[in-house]
Design an enzyme around this catalytic site. Structure first.
Site, short mmCIF file in Angstrom:
data_model
loop_
_atom_site.label_atom_id
_atom_site.label_comp_id
_atom_site.label_asym_id
_atom_site.label_seq_id
_atom_site.Cartn_x
_atom_site.Cartn_y
_atom_site.Cartn_z
N ASP A 164 0.82 -1.21 0.00
CA ASP A 164 0.00 0.00 0.00
C ASP A 164 0.86 1.27 0.00
O ASP A 164 2.09 1.20 0.00
CB ASP A 164 -0.95 -0.06 1.22
CG ASP A 164 -2.28 0.61 0.97
OD1 ASP A 164 -2.39 1.39 0.03
OD2 ASP A 164 -3.22 0.35 1.76
N ASP A 223 -9.99 3.74 -3.53
CA ASP A 223 -10.70 2.58 -2.98
C ASP A 223 -12.12 2.46 -3.53
O ASP A 223 -12.86 3.43 -3.57
CB ASP A 223 -10.78 2.68 -1.45
CG ASP A 223 -9.43 2.40 -0.80
OD1 ASP A 223 -8.43 2.31 -1.53
OD2 ASP A 223 -9.40 2.27 0.43
C1 GLA Z 1 -5.96 1.44 1.52
C2 GLA Z 1 -6.14 0.44 0.39
C3 GLA Z 1 -7.32 -0.46 0.73
C4 GLA Z 1 -7.06 -1.19 2.04
C5 GLA Z 1 -6.80 -0.17 3.14
C6 GLA Z 1 -6.36 -0.83 4.43
O1 GLA Z 1 -7.04 2.31 1.60
O2 GLA Z 1 -6.35 1.09 -0.83
O3 GLA Z 1 -7.53 -1.40 -0.31
O4 GLA Z 1 -5.96 -2.04 1.89
O5 GLA Z 1 -5.80 0.76 2.75
O6 GLA Z 1 -6.07 0.09 5.44
#
Ligand code: GLA
Length: 673
Positions: A164, A223
């Site tokens: 991430d 997301d």
């Molecule tokens: C980010 C990622 C998500 C998830 C969250 C976890 O937002 O894009 O897919 O993994 O972190 O905290």
């Protein structure tokens, strides 16, 4: 440890960490080459807990999910990776070894124990970390710890890493991104364990341009959430990225929301079909222990999975895209082509393309397999269907010398030609019969024989046939049209209604075929005669940037009725509409109105703000008044325009490209009918 190359030294100093085993030079010299780790030659399939569980991950959940892979047939269908997302660890590293520590309450057997179990079922285990000082949920990040973390994952038996981008120590440039993500790539490679590498930088630095040589897949967007607007916008953003996907290197539009409850089954089917056309990872994001049959039907559709997993590993190309009607074509191994007809719009629509546009070679006819129903028909070259709003039809097209054994493909459309067009559903008057046209089109080589079309109106409505609905022999490409009238019962209330048509027909092969199409329409109240304030009438639709459109007060941004008395440069108005640009409101006029008139301006509650907006009025899509750009300092402007003959009035507050809290007032707005 090697010294980082000169170019990245400043970035390294800035973030104050040391990199291990960097090989960014090779990244620069081979930007378009797929990561050479031999993994995921087709997109990864599996599960990730984040969408359904957030931080509530546990060994028990992962093990139960792995069990359900086996018992439900998901494993047999190709789902393989059971992936742990954020929040699996404790808040500090082991002080002796510097290693990450699994949360003992959530993972009593550790990640290695969990991996052993998952492996014992013939499945693979994935984990999550972050190319920053902390993960998005605030657990220790891997930046500067790549070597030890990669080795830890390898020792535990991890098969997949999602990496991430939170808390990334202020990195912004593409090179800084390449450096952070390459550091983990090299650390993973150095372990010698095959580990799929999933880059999650949300599309920030156009990863499709550099990530193919760094990771196996890369998130292209922010997301996903479990709602139609999220799905729709992610699809839009991924449409142009088709040139960048290939074996071992895929665009990742994020994990699946299918089964989480925030969308309709039609929308979830679009999610699955379009992800497969995109050659996207299929990572289930719902609770499999409680999956409904409808969810499993989608996730287990073998024909659609085969499109996703096709060995050519190509992402579908949009071959046409207008009015929210998108056609995608994906070349498949062996010469077949997958075609999807995706309806992004809010109205059922006939969407068509041809085998030529889809890239199939010339032939007399083709096999067209509907991948939702599993049935095959023959087409002479047109691929066409009436697709419900937010729906996707998906087909596999093949050259097939035995096409004559298949029934001809056909589509049936239902239109309300006299209805007002608003860009969404057709709108009709409750007191007037409505003309309806059905069109049955033969897209096959062979004719449709003895066709009969029937029309079903809402309960209480009467249906009258105005032209024959019986077609003795319908030839290829010549739509068979029938005219109908449907009349509402006395006092039919305003609201949304549905009309559906069915066609039954035979063909030379001798088996009866049926096709059904449903279209929604709106019954709207005509405006009263005389002068009416718009705030006293019901609108057809209203959209607003913040909070609801307010009647007789300004826009207060969040809840209903939270604005103030409409005030423009000290002048107050008791009546009017309070919007927040960009905003759009439609009213039904029924062709009975002559003029619209209103004062417009930005409400005094935004004095001193950068608010800037333009007010535009349309009658049936023709602009009849325009304020020009206005700021909060401007006095009200008076707008008026002709509505003669128009069915629909549209008020638009345009934010001029910046949605800076523009409290846009339509002060004293009225129509004369
Ligand atoms: C980010 C990622 C998500 C998830 C969250 C976890 O937002 O894009 O897919 O993994 O972190 O905290």
């Amino acid at each position: 440890m090697r010294t980082p190359p000169k170019l990245v030294l400043s970035a390294v100093l800035m973030i104050g960490v040391a990199f291990g085993g960097l090989a960014v030079d090779s990244v620069r010299s081979t930007p378009a080459q797929a990561l050479n780790n031999g993994l995921v030659r087709t997109p990864p399939m599996g599960f990730n807990d984040w969408n359904a569980f957030g931080c509530d991950v546990s060994e028990q959940l992962i093990k139960q999910t792995a069990d359900s892979f086996v018992s439900s047939g998901l494993k047999a269908a190709g789902y393989q990776y059971v992936n742990i997302d954020d929040c699996w660890m404790t808040h500090s590293r082991d002080p002796q070894t510097g290693r990450l520590v699994p949360d003992p309450a959530k993972f009593p057997d550790g990640i290695d124990g969990t991996a052993d179990y998952v492996h014992s079922l013939g499945l693979k285990l994935g984990i999550y970390e972050d190319a920053g000082t902390a993960t998005c949920a605030g657990y220790p990040g891997s930046l500067g710890h790549e070597t030890v973390d990669a080795q830890t994952f390898a020792d535990w038996g991890v098969d997949y890493l999602k990496y991430d981008n939170c808390n990334n120590a202020g990195s912004t440039t593409t090179q800084q991104y390449i450096d952070r993500y390459s550091a983990m790539r090299d650390a993973l490679a150095a372990t010698g364990r095959p580990i799929v590498y999933s880059i999650c930088e949300w599309g920030v630095n156009s990863p499709w341009l550099w990530a193919p040589s760094v990771g196996n897949l890369w998130r292209t967007t922010g997301d996903i959430s479990d709602g139609w607007n999220s799905l729709k916008s992610i699809i839009r953003e991924n449409l142009p990225l088709y040139p960048y996907a290939g074996a071992g290197a895929f665009n990742d539009p994020d994990m699946l929301e299918i089964g989480n409850g925030g969308m309709t089954d039609t929308e979830y089917r679009t999610h699955f079909a379009v992800w497969s056309m995109f050659a996207a990872p299929l990572l289930i994001g719902s609770d499999l222990r409680q999956a409904t049959p409808a969810t499993m039907n989608i996730l287990l559709n073998k024909d659609i999975i085969a499109i996703d997993q096709d060995p050519l590993s190509k992402q579908a190309k949009p071959i046409s895209d207008s009015n929210g009607h998108v056609v995608l074509a994906k070349p498949l191994q062996g010469g077949d082509v997958a075609v999807a007809l995706y309806n992004e719009s809010d109205t059922a629509a006939r969407i068509s393309t041809t085998v030529g546009a889809a890239g199939l070679p010339k032939a007399t006819a083709y096999r067209q397999k509907d991948l939702w129903t599993g049935t095959s028909t023959e087409t002479a070259g047109t691929i066409s269907a009436v697709v419900p709003p937010h729906g996707t039809a998906i087909y596999r097209l093949s050259k097939d010398s035995k096409w004559a054994n298949l029934p001809p493909s056909a589509d049936l459309s239902v239109t309300l030609p006299g209805a007002a067009a608003t860009g969404s559903q057709p709108v009709v008057n409750p007191n007037t019969p409505v003309d309806v046209q059905t069109a049955l089109t033969d897209n096959g080589r062979a004719p449709l024989i003895s066709a009969a079309v029937t029309l079903t109106a809402p309960a209480g409505w009467t249906v009258t046939v105005k032209s024959s609905p019986i077609g003795v022999a319908i030839q290829s490409g010549k739509p068979f049209k029938s005219q109908w009238t449907i009349a509402p019962p006395a006092g039919a209330g305003p609201g949304s209604y549905q009309v559906s048509a069915s066609a039954v027909y035979n063909w030379t092969g001798g088996s009866w075929q049926t096709i059904t199409t449903t279209t929604a329409f709106v019954v709207a109240k005509p405006p009263p005669s005389g002068v009416s304030y718009l705030s006293d009438l019901d609108w057809l639709s209203a959209s607003n940037d913040w909070g609801p459109v307010e009647k007789d007060r300004s826009n207060g941004e969040t809840g209903a009725a939270d604005g103030h008395t409409i005030t423009i440069n000290g002048v107050t108005y008791a009546k009017g509409l309070g919007t927040n640009a960009p905003a759009e409101i439609d009213y039904y006029l029924d062709g009975r109105c002559s003029t619209v008139s209103t004062d417009v301006g930005i409400d005094d509650e935004k004095n001193g703000s950068p608010a800037n907006a333009t007010f535009i009025i349309y009658a049936d899509g023709t602009e009849v008044a325009n304020s020009g750009a206005m700021t909060a300092a401007d006095p009200a402007k008076h707008l008026s325009g002709s509505l003669a003959g128009a069915q629909v009035l549209r008020l638009v507050a345009d934010d001029n490209g910046s949605p800076d809290s523009d409290h846009t007032d339509w002060a004293g707005a009225q129509i004369t009918c």
